[in-house]
Motif scaffolding. Structure first.
Motif, PDB file in Angstrom:
ATOM      1  N   ARG A 167     -10.566   3.270  -1.997  1.00  0.00           N
ATOM      2  CA  ARG A 167     -10.187   2.450  -0.845  1.00  0.00           C
ATOM      3  C   ARG A 167     -11.397   2.015  -0.030  1.00  0.00           C
ATOM      4  O   ARG A 167     -11.468   0.868   0.430  1.00  0.00           O
ATOM      5  N   TRP A 226       0.823  -1.206   0.000  1.00  0.00           N
ATOM      6  CA  TRP A 226       0.000   0.000   0.000  1.00  0.00           C
ATOM      7  C   TRP A 226       0.862   1.264   0.000  1.00  0.00           C
ATOM      8  O   TRP A 226       0.581   2.219  -0.727  1.00  0.00           O
ATOM      9  N   THR A 256       1.174   7.031  -6.749  1.00  0.00           N
ATOM     10  CA  THR A 256       0.129   7.937  -7.233  1.00  0.00           C
ATOM     11  C   THR A 256       0.527   9.402  -7.125  1.00  0.00           C
ATOM     12  O   THR A 256      -0.151  10.259  -7.702  1.00  0.00           O
ATOM     13  N   THR A 274      -2.017   9.455   3.436  1.00  0.00           N
ATOM     14  CA  THR A 274      -1.853   9.592   1.990  1.00  0.00           C
ATOM     15  C   THR A 274      -1.196  10.917   1.634  1.00  0.00           C
ATOM     16  O   THR A 274      -0.304  10.980   0.779  1.00  0.00           O
ATOM     17  N   THR A 305       0.687   3.833  -2.995  1.00  0.00           N
ATOM     18  CA  THR A 305       0.245   5.202  -2.703  1.00  0.00           C
ATOM     19  C   THR A 305       1.309   6.209  -3.112  1.00  0.00           C
ATOM     20  O   THR A 305       1.001   7.274  -3.670  1.00  0.00           O
ATOM     21  N   GLN A 348      -5.247   0.717  -8.527  1.00  0.00           N
ATOM     22  CA  GLN A 348      -5.634   1.195  -7.203  1.00  0.00           C
ATOM     23  C   GLN A 348      -6.856   0.466  -6.655  1.00  0.00           C
ATOM     24  O   GLN A 348      -6.998   0.322  -5.445  1.00  0.00           O
ATOM     25  N   LEU A 400      -8.377   8.520  -4.162  1.00  0.00           N
ATOM     26  CA  LEU A 400      -7.912   7.271  -3.570  1.00  0.00           C
ATOM     27  C   LEU A 400      -8.844   6.807  -2.450  1.00  0.00           C
ATOM     28  O   LEU A 400      -9.114   5.613  -2.301  1.00  0.00           O
ATOM     29  N   SER A 460      -5.075  -2.561  -5.211  1.00  0.00           N
ATOM     30  CA  SER A 460      -4.201  -2.245  -4.085  1.00  0.00           C
ATOM     31  C   SER A 460      -4.940  -1.568  -2.940  1.00  0.00           C
ATOM     32  O   SER A 460      -4.849  -1.987  -1.784  1.00  0.00           O
ATOM     33  N   GLN A 461      -5.688  -0.513  -3.258  1.00  0.00           N
ATOM     34  CA  GLN A 461      -6.371   0.256  -2.214  1.00  0.00           C
ATOM     35  C   GLN A 461      -7.680  -0.407  -1.777  1.00  0.00           C
ATOM     36  O   GLN A 461      -7.953  -0.514  -0.589  1.00  0.00           O
TER      37      GLN A 461
END
Length: 303
Positions: free
Chosen positions: A54, A33, A40, A97, A37, A226, A50, A229-230
């Motif tokens: 998420r 993560w 991005t 973030t 992040t 994302q 994001l 991943s998120q």
């Protein structure tokens, strides 16, 4: 109405083995993560974008759960729910973030992952009268030493702005507060994850309505990356896995595993971003790993 503020979760407790597995899964996902992040920062995707991904994915997947419990479950004090949503949801995510966009991934892993177990242990000791044994105290000292080595190494090679130093330890305190609040909420790991997801998604919808969103202009491959991943990994799998770890191991012991994150983030930076991995990183990995083992009670006679 049952009051749950001073007692651990009343849901069925997972086994210790599941707790360790949940903790390991969590830190592996978190290391990914941080790297995803940080990636991005070079794209058009902002922190609100994001956040929508998420929390939108797990809110949708876990909708049967939060629809059943309700947004304000009976028997769960509002202050505990608020601590959980702030500590592992929207506020935590926006702080981390924004900070990760401002500093290198390895430094973010050091400042966030290293602060979490210490914050959880201090909250447990000062507010809930937890009394860690000598082995766990030695483990926390090992974590401090390992993180210090990585931090010195990071500072010698790159500039770390005040944003990281200020926001990431603050975010670690938020996460530690969530850890202890969830432990005393009476909710299961899935119920907690569902409530955090839906409330945080609603908060991000409000932020998007006020400040706007760039999702419509982001290339689909980037959004897909994302989403995995998120959304599925960090927002869903890691939150549930960490909840299982907290239920099985206790808040302070589960949080101690997060000290592995800076090591993984540093190694990931070396393998994926071309950063140099030297003797300092290797020593820090060994020292921090030993600290985690001690602080989780693996080597204590009482377990």
């Amino acid at each position: 109405m049952t009051v749950l503020t001073l007692s651990p979760s009343t849901s069925k407790q997972p086994s210790t083995a599941f707790g360790y597995a949940g903790a390991v899964v969590t830190v592996l996902i978190w290391a990914n993560w941080i790297l995803a992040t940080r990636h991005t920062a070079e794209t058009q995707m902002g922190t609100i974008d994001l956040g929508l991904i998420r929390y939108g994915i797990p809110a949708l997947v876990l909708s049967p759960v939060w629809l059943k419990t309700g947004l304000l479950p009976k028997g769960v004090p509002l202050k505990l729910l608020a601590l959980m949503v702030c500590g592992a949801g929207a506020l935590f995510f926006q702080l981390t973030t924004f900070a990760i966009h401002s500093i290198p991934a390895a430094s973010a892993g050091i400042l966030l992952g290293g602060s979490m177990p210490l914050a959880a242990a201090l909250i447990g000791i000062t507010l809930f009268r937890e009394r860690p044994d000598t082995m766990r105290l030695l483990g926390l000292a090992g974590i401090v030493a390992g993180v210090a080595i990585l931090l010195v190494r990071s500072l010698s090679g790159s500039d770390v702005s005040w944003i990281g130093f200020a926001l990431l330890p603050a975010a670690a305190i938020l996460w530690a507060s969530y850890t202890h609040a969830f432990r005393r909420s009476g909710l299961s790991a899935i119920q907690s994850s569902a409530l955090i997801a839906i409330w945080s998604f609603l908060i991000h919808l409000g932020l998007a309505a006020i400040f706007g969103t760039s999702l419509a202009s982001i290339p689909l491959p980037e959004i897909g990356l994302q989403v995995v991943s998120q959304g599925f990994l960090s927002g869903l799998a890691a939150t549930v896995a960490y909840g299982i770890a907290v239920q099985a191991l206790g808040g302070s012991q589960a949080a101690a595993f997060t000290a592995i994150t800076p090591v993984l983030a540093t190694l990931g930076g070396g393998l994926l971003l071309g950063e140099t991995i030297g003797a300092a990183e290797i020593v820090a990995a060994i020292v921090t790993g030993m600290g985690v083992a001690l602080s989780t009670g693996v080597m204590s006679r009482k377990g």
